[in-house]
Design a protein around this motif. Structure first.
Motif, short mmCIF file in Angstrom:
data_model
loop_
_atom_site.label_atom_id
_atom_site.label_comp_id
_atom_site.label_asym_id
_atom_site.label_seq_id
_atom_site.Cartn_x
_atom_site.Cartn_y
_atom_site.Cartn_z
N GLY A 130 -1.43 -11.36 7.48
CA GLY A 130 -0.28 -12.01 8.08
C GLY A 130 -0.31 -13.51 7.89
O GLY A 130 0.72 -14.18 8.06
N GLN A 131 -1.49 -14.03 7.53
CA GLN A 131 -1.61 -15.47 7.27
C GLN A 131 -2.14 -15.73 5.86
O GLN A 131 -1.47 -16.39 5.05
CB GLN A 131 -2.55 -16.11 8.31
N ASP A 132 -3.33 -15.19 5.56
CA ASP A 132 -3.88 -15.35 4.22
C ASP A 132 -3.22 -14.40 3.23
O ASP A 132 -3.10 -14.73 2.05
CB ASP A 132 -5.40 -15.10 4.23
N VAL A 133 -2.85 -13.24 3.70
CA VAL A 133 -2.23 -12.23 2.85
C VAL A 133 -1.30 -11.36 3.69
O VAL A 133 -1.58 -11.10 4.86
CB VAL A 133 -3.31 -11.35 2.16
N VAL A 134 -0.19 -10.97 3.11
CA VAL A 134 0.76 -10.08 3.78
C VAL A 134 0.52 -8.66 3.27
O VAL A 134 0.35 -8.44 2.07
CB VAL A 134 2.22 -10.51 3.49
N VAL A 135 0.50 -7.69 4.18
CA VAL A 135 0.29 -6.29 3.80
C VAL A 135 1.50 -5.47 4.26
O VAL A 135 1.89 -5.56 5.43
CB VAL A 135 -0.99 -5.71 4.41
N ILE A 136 2.09 -4.72 3.34
CA ILE A 136 3.19 -3.83 3.67
C ILE A 136 2.75 -2.40 3.39
O ILE A 136 2.11 -2.12 2.36
CB ILE A 136 4.45 -4.16 2.84
N SER A 137 3.10 -1.48 4.28
CA SER A 137 2.66 -0.09 4.17
C SER A 137 3.84 0.85 3.93
O SER A 137 5.01 0.47 4.06
CB SER A 137 1.93 0.33 5.45
N ASN A 138 3.51 2.06 3.56
CA ASN A 138 4.46 3.18 3.55
C ASN A 138 3.85 4.26 4.41
O ASN A 138 2.64 4.54 4.31
CB ASN A 138 4.66 3.72 2.13
N ASP A 139 4.65 4.88 5.28
CA ASP A 139 4.05 5.88 6.15
C ASP A 139 5.03 7.00 6.48
O ASP A 139 6.22 6.94 6.18
CB ASP A 139 3.52 5.26 7.44
N ASP A 140 4.48 8.06 7.09
CA ASP A 140 5.32 9.14 7.58
C ASP A 140 4.86 9.64 8.94
O ASP A 140 5.54 10.41 9.57
CB ASP A 140 5.38 10.30 6.58
N LEU A 141 3.70 9.20 9.39
CA LEU A 141 3.18 9.64 10.69
C LEU A 141 3.32 8.57 11.77
O LEU A 141 3.04 8.82 12.93
CB LEU A 141 1.70 10.04 10.57
N LYS A 142 3.69 7.36 11.37
CA LYS A 142 3.83 6.22 12.28
C LYS A 142 2.51 5.80 12.93
O LYS A 142 2.49 5.13 13.96
CB LYS A 142 4.87 6.50 13.37
N LEU A 143 1.39 6.20 12.32
CA LEU A 143 0.11 5.80 12.86
C LEU A 143 -0.13 4.31 12.67
O LEU A 143 -0.88 3.69 13.43
CB LEU A 143 -1.02 6.60 12.19
N GLU A 188 10.01 -3.32 10.73
CA GLU A 188 9.36 -4.64 10.67
C GLU A 188 8.48 -4.82 11.90
O GLU A 188 8.97 -4.98 13.01
CB GLU A 188 10.43 -5.73 10.60
N ARG A 189 7.19 -4.81 11.67
CA ARG A 189 6.23 -4.98 12.77
C ARG A 189 5.54 -6.35 12.70
O ARG A 189 4.86 -6.74 13.64
CB ARG A 189 5.18 -3.87 12.72
N GLN A 190 5.70 -7.03 11.57
CA GLN A 190 5.15 -8.36 11.41
C GLN A 190 6.30 -9.33 11.09
O GLN A 190 7.27 -8.94 10.43
CB GLN A 190 4.14 -8.38 10.27
N CYS A 205 0.85 -1.20 0.00
CA CYS A 205 0.00 0.00 0.00
C CYS A 205 0.88 1.25 0.00
O CYS A 205 1.90 1.30 0.69
CB CYS A 205 -0.90 0.02 1.23
N ALA A 206 0.46 2.27 -0.75
CA ALA A 206 1.29 3.46 -0.94
C ALA A 206 1.36 4.35 0.29
O ALA A 206 2.30 5.12 0.44
CB ALA A 206 0.80 4.27 -2.13
N ASN A 207 0.36 4.29 1.16
CA ASN A 207 0.43 5.13 2.37
C ASN A 207 -0.41 4.51 3.49
O ASN A 207 -1.06 3.47 3.31
CB ASN A 207 -0.01 6.57 2.08
N GLU A 208 -0.40 5.15 4.64
CA GLU A 208 -1.08 4.61 5.81
C GLU A 208 -2.59 4.58 5.66
O GLU A 208 -3.25 3.65 6.12
CB GLU A 208 -0.71 5.44 7.05
N PRO A 221 1.20 -3.34 10.45
CA PRO A 221 1.98 -3.87 9.32
C PRO A 221 3.43 -3.39 9.34
O PRO A 221 3.76 -2.37 9.94
CB PRO A 221 1.26 -3.27 8.11
N SER A 222 4.29 -4.15 8.68
CA SER A 222 5.65 -3.66 8.43
C SER A 222 5.53 -2.48 7.47
O SER A 222 4.70 -2.48 6.56
CB SER A 222 6.51 -4.76 7.82
N THR A 223 6.35 -1.46 7.68
CA THR A 223 6.21 -0.25 6.88
C THR A 223 7.58 0.30 6.47
O THR A 223 8.58 0.07 7.13
CB THR A 223 5.48 0.87 7.66
N TYR A 224 7.55 1.04 5.38
CA TYR A 224 8.72 1.81 4.95
C TYR A 224 8.48 3.24 5.42
O TYR A 224 7.61 3.94 4.92
CB TYR A 224 8.89 1.72 3.44
#
Length: 348
Positions: free
Chosen positions: A273-286, A334-336, A252-255, A294-297
């Motif tokens: 985390g089991q059926d599908v993995v989701v990775i985020s991008n963020d800047d607010l750390k929400l 890495e949160r997951q 996902c492009a943002n939070e 999710p794990s985020t950049y």
């Protein structure tokens, strides 16, 4: 305590009265280092310049315009929080200078170019900061033609160099995709901003390059685009999960988009985390408070917004554009746990 004067500043710094006077009015004949030293001493002594008189003498407004685009689609989103953080960073960077910020709110029904023309032609500001750079961006072309100082939050495809601060979106998308491929995922989806935005194209290229490098075919049905809102993430996630062969991982492009995706997963019973993995991008750390987080950049919005203000001041001081450009590589949080793809998901 006696009122600070040019003479008292000259005595404190050791410069002549003429040099101090020129430094206080930002005369280009004085070196930048000298101006900064004099202005710092003036601030320490409590010197207050007659700004109205200075404006008349220099024909400058001593204002920096910040364009804030507010769309009706994001009225219920948290975009305002992000704008507040950006403005706080810019404001902190220009604090201590003579410049003040002027915020120009732009709705989708307004013509941004008309606002810029008013700023430039009516002398409403001496420089401008804006974000959301687009393909063949007319705002950039206009400001460059006018020789008007500006800094963008985002790179552009302009053939002429200009000041900018940006996230390395291409590297972030490449790294996220490559990471998932190493875990065995082959059907990796991307929920991306609209295609006319430069950073959307950068993300798409990074994603496609990682697939190509690993010998994984590019599948356009795994790309969803739309405004960077939770609603877009929710709708996109639902559409992707309804595919005959749904993705095993989603970037996902943002939070906001990530939150929408997680909401759709909860509603449909999909286990993130089991059926599908989701990775985020963020800047607010929400996203650290999302369930599951999710794990985020991560891109530190405080650093980027501060640089916008610093680069604007340098641009107003006549710095060459290549000297005031910064591309920041995000940091993976890495949160997951790394979740390998199932055997079925490893088939494209």
């Amino acid at each position: 305590m006696a009122r600070a004067t040019i003479k008292s500043i000259a005595k404190k710094t050791g410069y002549s009265v003429g040099t101090v006077s020129n430094a206080l009015r930002d005369a280009p004949s004085v070196k930048q280092e000298t101006r900064e030293e004099v202005q710092k001493a003036a601030a320490a002594l409590g010197y207050r310049v007659n700004l109205d008189g200075l404006k008349l003498r220099t024909n400058k407004s001593y204002r920096i315009a910040v364009l804030v685009t507010v769309s009706e689609e994001s009225a219920e989103e948290w975009e305002g929080v992000e704008f507040t953080r950006i403005l706080a960073g810019i404001s902190g960077a220009v604090q201590g200078s003579r410049y003040q910020l002027s915020v120009f709110s732009i709705s989708e029904s307004d013509t941004e170019l008309e606002t810029l023309r008013s700023i430039v032609q009516e002398g409403l500001a001496d420089g401008v900061i804006f974000s959301g750079t687009r393909v063949n961006d007319p705002r950039i072309a206009y400001l460059q033609a006018e020789g008007f100082p500006f800094v963008t939050y985002g790179m552009s495809d302009s053939t002429r160099s200009h000041a900018y601060v940006d996230l390395d979106s291409q590297a972030a998308a490449f790294d996220a995709t490559a990471r998932l491929i190493r875990l065995g995922h082959r059907r990796i989806a991307l929920i991306n901003p609209p295609d006319d935005l430069i950073y959307a194209q950068q993300r798409l290229k990074g994603y496609a390059d990682a697939l190509s490098e690993a010998g994984v075919g590019f599948n356009p049905t795994l790309i969803e685009t739309g405004p960077t809102t939770a609603e877009t993430g929710q709708v996109a996630f639902s559409a992707l999960m309804k595919l005959p062969n749904p993705p095993s991982a989603i970037i996902c492009a943002n939070e906001a988009m990530t939150l929408g995706a997680l909401s759709a997963a909860a509603e449909t019973g999909v286990r993130v985390g089991q059926d599908v993995v989701v990775i985020s991008n963020d800047d607010l750390k929400l996203s650290q408070y999302f369930v599951p987080p999710p794990s985020t950049y991560y891109l530190p919005i405080g650093e980027t917004s501060r640089l916008l203000g610093e680069f604007m001041l340098k641009a107003l001081d006549g710095a060459d554009p290549p000297e005031i450009q910064k591309k920041i590589k995000p940091k993976l949080i890495e949160r997951q746990p790394d979740t390998p793809a199932s055997q079925d998901a490893q088939v494209t």
